[in-house]
Write a protein that holds these residues in place. Structure first.
Motif, PDB file in Angstrom:
ATOM      1  N   GLU A  75      -2.244  -1.071  14.294  1.00  0.00           N
ATOM      2  CA  GLU A  75      -1.373  -1.669  13.269  1.00  0.00           C
ATOM      3  C   GLU A  75      -2.044  -2.885  12.630  1.00  0.00           C
ATOM      4  O   GLU A  75      -1.950  -3.099  11.430  1.00  0.00           O
ATOM      5  N   GLU A  76      -2.748  -3.703  13.448  1.00  0.00           N
ATOM      6  CA  GLU A  76      -3.466  -4.867  12.902  1.00  0.00           C
ATOM      7  C   GLU A  76      -4.520  -4.407  11.900  1.00  0.00           C
ATOM      8  O   GLU A  76      -4.733  -5.049  10.867  1.00  0.00           O
ATOM      9  N   GLU A  77      -5.187  -3.322  12.217  1.00  0.00           N
ATOM     10  CA  GLU A  77      -6.233  -2.819  11.313  1.00  0.00           C
ATOM     11  C   GLU A  77      -5.625  -2.297  10.005  1.00  0.00           C
ATOM     12  O   GLU A  77      -6.200  -2.467   8.931  1.00  0.00           O
ATOM     13  N   ILE A  78      -4.456  -1.685  10.105  1.00  0.00           N
ATOM     14  CA  ILE A  78      -3.782  -1.203   8.885  1.00  0.00           C
ATOM     15  C   ILE A  78      -3.337  -2.398   8.034  1.00  0.00           C
ATOM     16  O   ILE A  78      -3.498  -2.406   6.806  1.00  0.00           O
ATOM     17  N   TYR A  79      -2.821  -3.426   8.702  1.00  0.00           N
ATOM     18  CA  TYR A  79      -2.386  -4.657   8.007  1.00  0.00           C
ATOM     19  C   TYR A  79      -3.550  -5.232   7.203  1.00  0.00           C
ATOM     20  O   TYR A  79      -3.445  -5.504   6.004  1.00  0.00           O
ATOM     21  N   ARG A  80      -4.709  -5.398   7.870  1.00  0.00           N
ATOM     22  CA  ARG A  80      -5.872  -5.982   7.197  1.00  0.00           C
ATOM     23  C   ARG A  80      -6.379  -5.090   6.075  1.00  0.00           C
ATOM     24  O   ARG A  80      -6.853  -5.581   5.036  1.00  0.00           O
ATOM     25  N   ALA A  81      -6.292  -3.800   6.257  1.00  0.00           N
ATOM     26  CA  ALA A  81      -6.777  -2.868   5.232  1.00  0.00           C
ATOM     27  C   ALA A  81      -5.872  -2.909   3.994  1.00  0.00           C
ATOM     28  O   ALA A  81      -6.345  -2.857   2.855  1.00  0.00           O
ATOM     29  N   MET A  82      -4.541  -3.033   4.200  1.00  0.00           N
ATOM     30  CA  MET A  82      -3.623  -3.146   3.052  1.00  0.00           C
ATOM     31  C   MET A  82      -3.931  -4.426   2.271  1.00  0.00           C
ATOM     32  O   MET A  82      -3.939  -4.435   1.036  1.00  0.00           O
ATOM     33  N   GLN A 100       7.518  -7.958  11.146  1.00  0.00           N
ATOM     34  CA  GLN A 100       8.238  -7.402  12.287  1.00  0.00           C
ATOM     35  C   GLN A 100       8.183  -5.878  12.227  1.00  0.00           C
ATOM     36  O   GLN A 100       8.509  -5.270  11.214  1.00  0.00           O
ATOM     37  N   LEU A 101       7.726  -5.271  13.314  1.00  0.00           N
ATOM     38  CA  LEU A 101       7.631  -3.804  13.393  1.00  0.00           C
ATOM     39  C   LEU A 101       8.412  -3.350  14.605  1.00  0.00           C
ATOM     40  O   LEU A 101       7.917  -3.454  15.724  1.00  0.00           O
ATOM     41  N   GLY A 102       9.637  -2.851  14.413  1.00  0.00           N
ATOM     42  CA  GLY A 102      10.450  -2.510  15.574  1.00  0.00           C
ATOM     43  C   GLY A 102      10.604  -3.726  16.460  1.00  0.00           C
ATOM     44  O   GLY A 102      11.018  -4.790  16.008  1.00  0.00           O
ATOM     45  N   ASP A 103      10.198  -3.602  17.736  1.00  0.00           N
ATOM     46  CA  ASP A 103      10.328  -4.715  18.689  1.00  0.00           C
ATOM     47  C   ASP A 103       9.119  -5.641  18.704  1.00  0.00           C
ATOM     48  O   ASP A 103       9.115  -6.642  19.409  1.00  0.00           O
ATOM     49  N   THR A 104       8.074  -5.295  17.975  1.00  0.00           N
ATOM     50  CA  THR A 104       6.873  -6.127  18.047  1.00  0.00           C
ATOM     51  C   THR A 104       6.643  -6.891  16.747  1.00  0.00           C
ATOM     52  O   THR A 104       7.053  -6.464  15.671  1.00  0.00           O
ATOM     53  N   THR A 105       5.995  -8.054  16.891  1.00  0.00           N
ATOM     54  CA  THR A 105       5.655  -8.867  15.720  1.00  0.00           C
ATOM     55  C   THR A 105       4.154  -8.786  15.505  1.00  0.00           C
ATOM     56  O   THR A 105       3.382  -9.021  16.430  1.00  0.00           O
ATOM     57  N   LEU A 106       3.769  -8.415  14.281  1.00  0.00           N
ATOM     58  CA  LEU A 106       2.345  -8.420  13.933  1.00  0.00           C
ATOM     59  C   LEU A 106       2.014  -9.803  13.413  1.00  0.00           C
ATOM     60  O   LEU A 106       2.645 -10.271  12.471  1.00  0.00           O
ATOM     61  N   LYS A 107       1.015 -10.443  14.030  1.00  0.00           N
ATOM     62  CA  LYS A 107       0.639 -11.791  13.618  1.00  0.00           C
ATOM     63  C   LYS A 107       0.128 -11.817  12.180  1.00  0.00           C
ATOM     64  O   LYS A 107      -0.461 -10.853  11.706  1.00  0.00           O
ATOM     65  N   GLY A 108       0.339 -12.938  11.507  1.00  0.00           N
ATOM     66  CA  GLY A 108      -0.193 -13.092  10.158  1.00  0.00           C
ATOM     67  C   GLY A 108      -1.707 -13.189  10.187  1.00  0.00           C
ATOM     68  O   GLY A 108      -2.311 -13.486  11.218  1.00  0.00           O
ATOM     69  N   HIS A 109      -2.307 -12.909   9.045  1.00  0.00           N
ATOM     70  CA  HIS A 109      -3.774 -12.982   8.934  1.00  0.00           C
ATOM     71  C   HIS A 109      -4.096 -13.197   7.451  1.00  0.00           C
ATOM     72  O   HIS A 109      -3.570 -12.490   6.601  1.00  0.00           O
ATOM     73  N   ILE A 110      -4.910 -14.194   7.161  1.00  0.00           N
ATOM     74  CA  ILE A 110      -5.252 -14.466   5.758  1.00  0.00           C
ATOM     75  C   ILE A 110      -6.532 -13.729   5.383  1.00  0.00           C
ATOM     76  O   ILE A 110      -7.544 -13.834   6.085  1.00  0.00           O
ATOM     77  N   HIS A 111      -6.472 -12.996   4.292  1.00  0.00           N
ATOM     78  CA  HIS A 111      -7.652 -12.247   3.843  1.00  0.00           C
ATOM     79  C   HIS A 111      -8.755 -13.194   3.376  1.00  0.00           C
ATOM     80  O   HIS A 111      -8.509 -14.122   2.627  1.00  0.00           O
TER      81      HIS A 111
END
Ligand code: PLP
Length: 337
Positions: free
Chosen positions: A259-266, A324-335
């Motif tokens: 999920e982190e990798e998808i976040y960064r790719a978006m 927020q993804l279901g029960d988990t939180t994806l940390k922020g990341h600045i491109h």
């Protein structure tokens, strides 16, 4: 062996020309090309009227039905439902789209705006599938599977023809993978025309039914999880007839991304390519950014399959905020460029 032929895909291209957009652009991504060390091109299916490639397959299925059809139904993670609703409206057919509560609001609104009836049933695709099957049996509606229907698969396969016409020198094609109608149809077309091409399915690491099924050697069920790539959720059907065998026989490999990798790719697609795309569209870039694909894949195309992303989630991601993804939180990341 599957009964899909190249002739079916060529026929689909003729049939859908008035409804789906053909010959969608294939511009280069300078950022991804620098990371890969070879040309990386983006096959932009986000320009379809419904915002996703699924219009190709749905249009081919709906246009192949007799005029006497009472109505059409399907279960969907959103984009197939919208495509079926669009094609059904073009033919004046009634459409009932069955979805689980995991489907984002933006996708639901898109379907209702097309005049189709949207039914929310349960928390998984499988429950929605039971409802659409029921409608087909009770009311005589024609059910169109999002991925396990030869007309749908042939429609998605038209992308494979276009890729090789646009860039005959392609050596690698990255395809977001869920039920496998897209990957199966495209891989069949690509390998039939150019057997040396490498075709890679890419999907999220949790709840990837086709990946688990390929590993098991037969269709298996997995637990569905919330994902940024919501369009890649859902099972492949334990009675799978076409897409499993096509993926088994024509895909070279499947790569999983987090999920982190998808976040960064978006984020990367937005900041570098100026693209608004949904998580499912960004898994190819995620495989490249994470190093999982490896460097020097040769001229490579990655499919930007859809743009129907929840705008709140999207703006949070491109602004580097936590999600927020279901029960988990994806940390922020600045491109960072
Ligand atoms: C449906 C979908 C996919 C995956 O297609 P399958 O045929 O189910 O493998 C990928 N991206 C988007 C945006 C989709 O809607």
């Amino acid at each position: 062996m599957t009964s899909l032929t190249l002739a079916d895909i060529l026929a689909a291209r003729k049939r859908i020309a008035g409804i789906a957009t053909l010959d969608t652009p294939l511009p280069p991504s300078p950022c991804l090309s620098a990371i890969a060390g070879d040309d990386v091109l983006l096959k932009l299916e986000i320009g379809q009227a419904t915002g996703a490639f699924k219009l190709r397959g749905a249009a081919n299925a709906v246009l192949s039905l007799p005029e006497s059809t009472k109505g059409v139904t399907c279960c969907s993670t959103g984009n197939h439902g919208r495509a079926v609703a669009y094609a059904a409206r073009a033919r004046g057919f009634r459409a009932v789209i069955c979805m689980s509560s995991l489907v984002p609001e933006a996708k639901l609104a898109g379907i209702r705006a097309l005049g189709a009836e949207a039914r929310i049933i349960g928390k998984s695709q499988d429950e929605a599938q039971v409802e659409s099957r029921h409608l087909a049996e009770e009311e005589g509606f024609h059910e169109i599977s999002p991925f396990d229907d030869l007309h749908v698969i042939a429609g998605q396969g038209t992308i494979g023809l276009e890729l090789l016409e646009q860039r005959p020198d392609l050596e690698t094609v990255l395809i977001p993978l869920s039920g496998g109608g897209l990957a199966g149809g495209i891989a069949f077309a690509l390998k039939t025309i150019k057997p040396s091409i490498r075709v890679v399915g890419i999907t999220m690491e949790h709840g990837a039914a086709m990946h688990a099924s390929l590993a098991a050697g037969k269709p298996v069920a997995v637990t569905e999880m919330a994902s940024l790539a919501d369009s890649l959720g859902g099972g492949i059907g334990l009675e799978n007839r076409h897409s499993f065998a096509l993926c088994r026989d024509f895909l070279d490999e499947v790569i999983l991304v987090s999920e982190e990798e998808i976040y960064r790719a978006m984020q990367m697609h937005y900041h570098e390519d100026r693209l608004v795309c949904e998580g499912a569209s960004a898994v190819g870039a995620a495989a490249l950014l994470s190093g999982r694909l490896g460097r020097h894949p040769g001229p490579t195309a990655t499919l930007i399959t859809g743009r129907n992303v929840d705008m709140q989630v999207f703006t949070d991601i491109v602004s580097g905020r936590a999600v927020q993804l279901g029960d988990t939180t994806l940390k922020g990341h600045i491109h960072a460029a």
